[in-house]
Design a protein around this motif. Structure first.
Motif, mmCIF file in Angstrom:
data_model
loop_
_atom_site.group_PDB
_atom_site.id
_atom_site.type_symbol
_atom_site.label_atom_id
_atom_site.label_comp_id
_atom_site.label_asym_id
_atom_site.label_seq_id
_atom_site.Cartn_x
_atom_site.Cartn_y
_atom_site.Cartn_z
ATOM 1 N N LYS A 53 -36.482 17.464 8.798
ATOM 2 C CA LYS A 53 -36.397 16.760 10.087
ATOM 3 C C LYS A 53 -35.000 16.931 10.670
ATOM 4 N N SER A 57 -33.610 12.980 14.778
ATOM 5 C CA SER A 57 -34.794 12.193 14.423
ATOM 6 C C SER A 57 -34.465 11.168 13.349
ATOM 7 N N THR A 89 -41.929 10.513 17.610
ATOM 8 C CA THR A 89 -41.072 11.170 16.617
ATOM 9 C C THR A 89 -40.335 10.126 15.795
ATOM 10 N N CYS A 93 -40.846 9.227 11.654
ATOM 11 C CA CYS A 93 -39.732 9.188 10.695
ATOM 12 C C CYS A 93 -39.618 7.816 10.049
#
Length: 128
Positions: A53, A57, A89, A93
């Motif tokens: 990632k 993020s 997004t 996460c």
């Protein structure tokens, strides 16, 4: 509402912790909250929770988590605007980070809103 652009030239190799600190400061978090966001971002990398990632993020999710558990009263939309990351997004996460949330917040437990912490660990905030 216009999104801010993240510079891609010099300084583009910032860490997730650097971005978390920047976003938390932009959102007027208290010093303890800024430190917690930075620490959560760092630990997410160390624990390889979000391998692959982007630092943006990871930082955005760390800031959102701190906003929830340390009562910063910032919405997902505000964090999204500050970080230029889309809501979905950030949520994705956060879901990955919540699995190991107890490890991520080590050292900040005394300041955590336990009710909100429990909701996060059960992913209840995403069921609304």
């Amino acid at each position: 509402m216009t999104k801010k652009l993240i510079p891609t030239g010099m300084g583009a190799n910032r860490s997730a912790a650097d971005y978390a600190q920047r976003f938390a400061n932009e959102l007027n978090f208290a010093p303890l909250q800024v430190k917690a966001a930075k620490t959560i971002a760092e630990r997410s990398i160390e624990l390889e929770i979000l391998t692959g990632k982007s630092p943006l993020s990871i930082a955005s999710a760390a800031v959102w988590i701190v906003g929830q558990i340390l009562n910063c009263e910032k919405t997902l939309a505000e964090i999204s605007e500050a970080s230029t990351m889309k809501d979905i997004t950030i949520k994705n996460c956060v879901k990955a980070m919540c699995i190991r949330l107890n490890e991520l917040i080590r050292g900040f437990e005394a300041n955590v809103d336990q009710k909100k912490m429990n909701m996060l660990t059960k992913h209840q905030e995403f069921e609304k």
